[in-house]
Design an enzyme around this catalytic site. Structure first.
Site, PDB file in Angstrom:
ATOM      1  N   GLY A  12       0.819  -1.219   0.000  1.00  0.00           N
ATOM      2  CA  GLY A  12       0.000   0.000   0.000  1.00  0.00           C
ATOM      3  C   GLY A  12       0.847   1.260   0.000  1.00  0.00           C
ATOM      4  N   SER A  14       1.055   3.351  -2.495  1.00  0.00           N
ATOM      5  CA  SER A  14       0.571   4.277  -3.533  1.00  0.00           C
ATOM      6  C   SER A  14       0.081   5.587  -2.943  1.00  0.00           C
ATOM      7  CB  SER A  14      -0.571   3.607  -4.315  1.00  0.00           C
ATOM      8  OG  SER A  14      -1.618   3.266  -3.431  1.00  0.00           O
ATOM      9  N   SER A  15      -0.164   5.627  -1.635  1.00  0.00           N
ATOM     10  CA  SER A  15      -0.691   6.860  -1.034  1.00  0.00           C
ATOM     11  C   SER A  15      -0.401   6.873   0.470  1.00  0.00           C
ATOM     12  CB  SER A  15      -2.211   6.941  -1.259  1.00  0.00           C
ATOM     13  OG  SER A  15      -2.850   5.861  -0.605  1.00  0.00           O
ATOM     14  N   GLY A  16      -0.739   7.995   1.092  1.00  0.00           N
ATOM     15  CA  GLY A  16      -0.763   8.114   2.551  1.00  0.00           C
ATOM     16  C   GLY A  16       0.499   7.664   3.274  1.00  0.00           C
ATOM     17  N   ASP A  54      -2.391  -7.204  -4.684  1.00  0.00           N
ATOM     18  CA  ASP A  54      -3.678  -7.113  -3.990  1.00  0.00           C
ATOM     19  C   ASP A  54      -3.614  -8.117  -2.844  1.00  0.00           C
ATOM     20  OD1 ASP A  54      -6.269  -7.193  -3.109  1.00  0.00           O
ATOM     21  OD2 ASP A  54      -7.155  -7.080  -5.110  1.00  0.00           O
ATOM     22  N   SER A 132      -0.791  -1.149  13.012  1.00  0.00           N
ATOM     23  CA  SER A 132      -1.989  -1.245  13.843  1.00  0.00           C
ATOM     24  C   SER A 132      -2.587   0.143  13.907  1.00  0.00           C
ATOM     25  CB  SER A 132      -1.603  -1.799  15.218  1.00  0.00           C
ATOM     26  OG  SER A 132      -2.718  -1.840  16.071  1.00  0.00           O
ATOM     27  N   TYR A 146     -13.467  -1.942  12.093  1.00  0.00           N
ATOM     28  CA  TYR A 146     -12.070  -1.523  11.906  1.00  0.00           C
ATOM     29  C   TYR A 146     -11.282  -1.764  13.205  1.00  0.00           C
ATOM     30  CZ  TYR A 146      -7.996   1.445  11.179  1.00  0.00           C
ATOM     31  OH  TYR A 146      -6.712   1.914  11.076  1.00  0.00           O
ATOM     32  N   SER A 149     -10.506  -5.296  13.654  1.00  0.00           N
ATOM     33  CA  SER A 149      -9.434  -5.783  12.758  1.00  0.00           C
ATOM     34  C   SER A 149      -8.062  -5.394  13.311  1.00  0.00           C
ATOM     35  CB  SER A 149      -9.629  -5.260  11.324  1.00  0.00           C
ATOM     36  OG  SER A 149      -9.282  -3.890  11.201  1.00  0.00           O
ATOM     37  N   LYS A 150      -7.966  -4.210  13.893  1.00  0.00           N
ATOM     38  CA  LYS A 150      -6.669  -3.779  14.432  1.00  0.00           C
ATOM     39  C   LYS A 150      -6.371  -4.466  15.776  1.00  0.00           C
ATOM     40  CE  LYS A 150      -5.383  -1.179  10.990  1.00  0.00           C
ATOM     41  NZ  LYS A 150      -4.311  -1.602  10.080  1.00  0.00           N
TER      42      LYS A 150
HETATM   43  N1  LIG Z   1      -4.910   7.511   8.518  1.00  0.00           N
HETATM   44  C1  LIG Z   1      -5.112   7.195   9.768  1.00  0.00           C
HETATM   45  O1  LIG Z   1      -5.686   7.988  10.570  1.00  0.00           O
HETATM   46  C2  LIG Z   1      -4.625   5.870  10.308  1.00  0.00           C
HETATM   47  C3  LIG Z   1      -4.557   5.715  11.708  1.00  0.00           C
HETATM   48  C4  LIG Z   1      -4.110   4.505  12.220  1.00  0.00           C
HETATM   49  C5  LIG Z   1      -3.725   3.481  11.372  1.00  0.00           C
HETATM   50  N2  LIG Z   1      -3.799   3.653  10.026  1.00  0.00           N
HETATM   51  C6  LIG Z   1      -3.398   2.522   9.179  1.00  0.00           C
HETATM   52  O2  LIG Z   1      -2.360   2.924   8.297  1.00  0.00           O
HETATM   53  C7  LIG Z   1      -2.399   2.127   7.105  1.00  0.00           C
HETATM   54  C8  LIG Z   1      -2.333   3.029   5.882  1.00  0.00           C
HETATM   55  O3  LIG Z   1      -3.495   3.851   5.851  1.00  0.00           O
HETATM   56  P1  LIG Z   1      -3.519   5.326   5.211  1.00  0.00           P
HETATM   57  O4  LIG Z   1      -4.033   6.237   6.266  1.00  0.00           O
HETATM   58  O5  LIG Z   1      -2.237   5.625   4.548  1.00  0.00           O
HETATM   59  O6  LIG Z   1      -4.714   5.136   4.159  1.00  0.00           O
HETATM   60  P2  LIG Z   1      -4.759   5.259   2.540  1.00  0.00           P
HETATM   61  O7  LIG Z   1      -4.133   6.546   2.113  1.00  0.00           O
HETATM   62  O8  LIG Z   1      -6.179   4.989   2.204  1.00  0.00           O
HETATM   63  O9  LIG Z   1      -3.803   4.099   2.037  1.00  0.00           O
HETATM   64  C9  LIG Z   1      -4.197   2.754   2.035  1.00  0.00           C
HETATM   65  C10 LIG Z   1      -3.246   1.972   1.162  1.00  0.00           C
HETATM   66  O10 LIG Z   1      -3.644   0.605   1.205  1.00  0.00           O
HETATM   67  C11 LIG Z   1      -3.675   0.101  -0.126  1.00  0.00           C
HETATM   68  N3  LIG Z   1      -4.675  -0.960  -0.268  1.00  0.00           N
HETATM   69  C12 LIG Z   1      -6.011  -0.895  -0.021  1.00  0.00           C
HETATM   70  N4  LIG Z   1      -6.577  -2.079  -0.293  1.00  0.00           N
HETATM   71  C13 LIG Z   1      -5.595  -2.908  -0.723  1.00  0.00           C
HETATM   72  C14 LIG Z   1      -5.549  -4.260  -1.144  1.00  0.00           C
HETATM   73  N5  LIG Z   1      -6.654  -5.030  -1.207  1.00  0.00           N
HETATM   74  N6  LIG Z   1      -4.350  -4.794  -1.498  1.00  0.00           N
HETATM   75  C15 LIG Z   1      -3.225  -4.045  -1.466  1.00  0.00           C
HETATM   76  N7  LIG Z   1      -3.204  -2.752  -1.082  1.00  0.00           N
HETATM   77  C16 LIG Z   1      -4.378  -2.195  -0.715  1.00  0.00           C
HETATM   78  C17 LIG Z   1      -3.990   1.295  -1.025  1.00  0.00           C
HETATM   79  O11 LIG Z   1      -3.386   1.084  -2.292  1.00  0.00           O
HETATM   80  P3  LIG Z   1      -4.200   0.930  -3.666  1.00  0.00           P
HETATM   81  O12 LIG Z   1      -5.560   1.547  -3.485  1.00  0.00           O
HETATM   82  O13 LIG Z   1      -3.332   1.659  -4.649  1.00  0.00           O
HETATM   83  O14 LIG Z   1      -4.217  -0.526  -3.912  1.00  0.00           O
HETATM   84  C18 LIG Z   1      -3.268   2.429  -0.288  1.00  0.00           C
HETATM   85  O15 LIG Z   1      -1.941   2.559  -0.765  1.00  0.00           O
HETATM   86  C19 LIG Z   1      -3.665   1.276   7.201  1.00  0.00           C
HETATM   87  O16 LIG Z   1      -3.320  -0.021   7.645  1.00  0.00           O
HETATM   88  C20 LIG Z   1      -4.495   2.007   8.256  1.00  0.00           C
HETATM   89  O17 LIG Z   1      -5.375   1.143   8.924  1.00  0.00           O
HETATM   90  C21 LIG Z   1      -4.227   4.826   9.468  1.00  0.00           C
END
Ligand SMILES: NC(=O)c1ccc[n+]([C@@H]2O[C@H](COP(=O)([O-])OP(=O)(O)OC[C@H]3O[C@@H](n4cnc5c(N)ncnc54)[C@H](OP(=O)(O)O)[C@@H]3O)[C@@H](O)[C@H]2O)c1
Length: 270
Positions: A12, A14-16, A54, A132, A146, A149-150
């Site tokens: 993942g 590609s973003s964030g 994926d 997590s 969610y 899951s975490k």
């Molecule tokens: N943002 C927050 O507040 C927060 C807080 C705590 C934890 N987290 C955790 O941090 C991690 C990253 O989240 P983020 O905030 O960066 O969100 P995000 O910008 O939505 O990024 C999610 C990433 O996961 C990838 N992804 C989604 N479904 C997938 C699949 N089936 N197979 C492979 N890749 C997949 C997406 O890539 P593609 O769509 O290009 O496949 C994207 O790169 C997650 O595990 C999230 O639970 C986030």
């Protein structure tokens, strides 16, 4: 093509958080492979090789890991970052929706671990870093699936760590708080919205939007991940940033204090 640098695979990217992590690992001297489901649509990142992956597909997981090993000879660090949120009251969330979330956040991690672990064990070294959340150890009203899951990832990662440590492999957790990414927009929404939860869900949605907007920069989480990847004496879990550090303290307060705090934070009545 092999490399003298340690090799990190970031799911993942590609973003964030994943994107910032890939860049931070490059800056820390890693050969970095980032993944996304369709990398033909991902803008190139300097120093990062992209492969399609994926995590819900056994075949895709197996092919991607094989590709990394063929190209770079090994995987030193796996960052299980790919994940998805799920918003809505528990009763509004269908089992199918919950299965979809678990397939990415939990079984996706397991698929990756099962594919990468034999290589790490054979080499007698490696680190698996699992994303997590603070919602992996405190309740998450209106994000129950969610949060579940975490919580699952917390239990899995810590149990796995005890099994693989003797083979030179560590399984570590990074726990971000709210982080300013596309996470909320990409989250699964309630399958069957119910009127009875509508007002409270609207309050939650507003709080969530504000919390994400004012949340940590993803670079804060990336820094914690690089620390987990490079620490001489790794810890079981890393709080990502001061907000997550403060949330961790809630683990040690009496249950009634945590309970009250959760209801106040989420503006829940009763
Ligand atoms: N943002 C927050 O507040 C927060 C807080 C705590 C934890 N987290 C955790 O941090 C991690 C990253 O989240 P983020 O905030 O960066 O969100 P995000 O910008 O939505 O990024 C999610 C990433 O996961 C990838 N992804 C989604 N479904 C997938 C699949 N089936 N197979 C492979 N890749 C997949 C997406 O890539 P593609 O769509 O290009 O496949 C994207 O790169 C997650 O595990 C999230 O639970 C986030």
């Amino acid at each position: 093509m092999t490399t003298n640098r340690p090799v990190a695979l970031v799911t993942g990217a590609s973003s964030g958080i994943g994107k910032q992590t890939a860049l931070a690992l490059v800056a820390a001297g890693f050969e970095v492979v980032g993944t996304g489901r369709d990398t033909s649509r991902v803008a190139p990142l300097r120093g990062v090789t992209f492969f399609d992956l994926d995590v819900v597909s056994d075949k895709s997981v197996s092919a991607a890991v094989q590709q990394v090993i063929e190209r770079f000879g090994r995987i030193d660090v796996l960052v299980n970052n790919a994940g998805i949120g799920s918003i809505g009251a528990a009763e509004e969330t269908s089992v199918e929706q919950a299965q979809g979330v678990f397939d990415i956040n939990v079984f996706g991690v397991m698929r990756m671990v099962k594919e990468v672990l034999p290589h790490m064990r054979a080499r007698g070294r490696g680190r698996i870093i699992n994303l997590s959340s603070v919602q992996g150890f405190i309740p998450a009203p209106y994000m129950a699936v969610y949060g579940a899951s975490k919580h699952a990832i917390e239990g899995y990662s810590q149990s796995l760590d005890h099994e693989v440590r003797q083979y030179g492999v560590r399984s570590l957790l990074v726990e971000p708080a709210y982080t300013n990414t596309g996470f909320e927009a990409n989250s699964a929404k309630p399958a069957t919205p119910l009127q009875t939860y509508a007002d409270q869900r609207r309050i939650f949605d507003r709080l969530m939007t504000e919390a994400i907007k004012d949340g940590d920069d993803p670079a804060v989480v990336a820094k914690a991940i690089v620390t987990a990847a490079t620490d001489k004496k790794p810890k079981l879990s890393y709080a990502a940033g001061p907000m997550a550090g403060r949330a961790r303290l809630l683990r040690f307060v009496p249950a009634w204090v945590l309970d009250k705090q959760i209801r106040t934070m989420n503006k829940l009545t009763g």
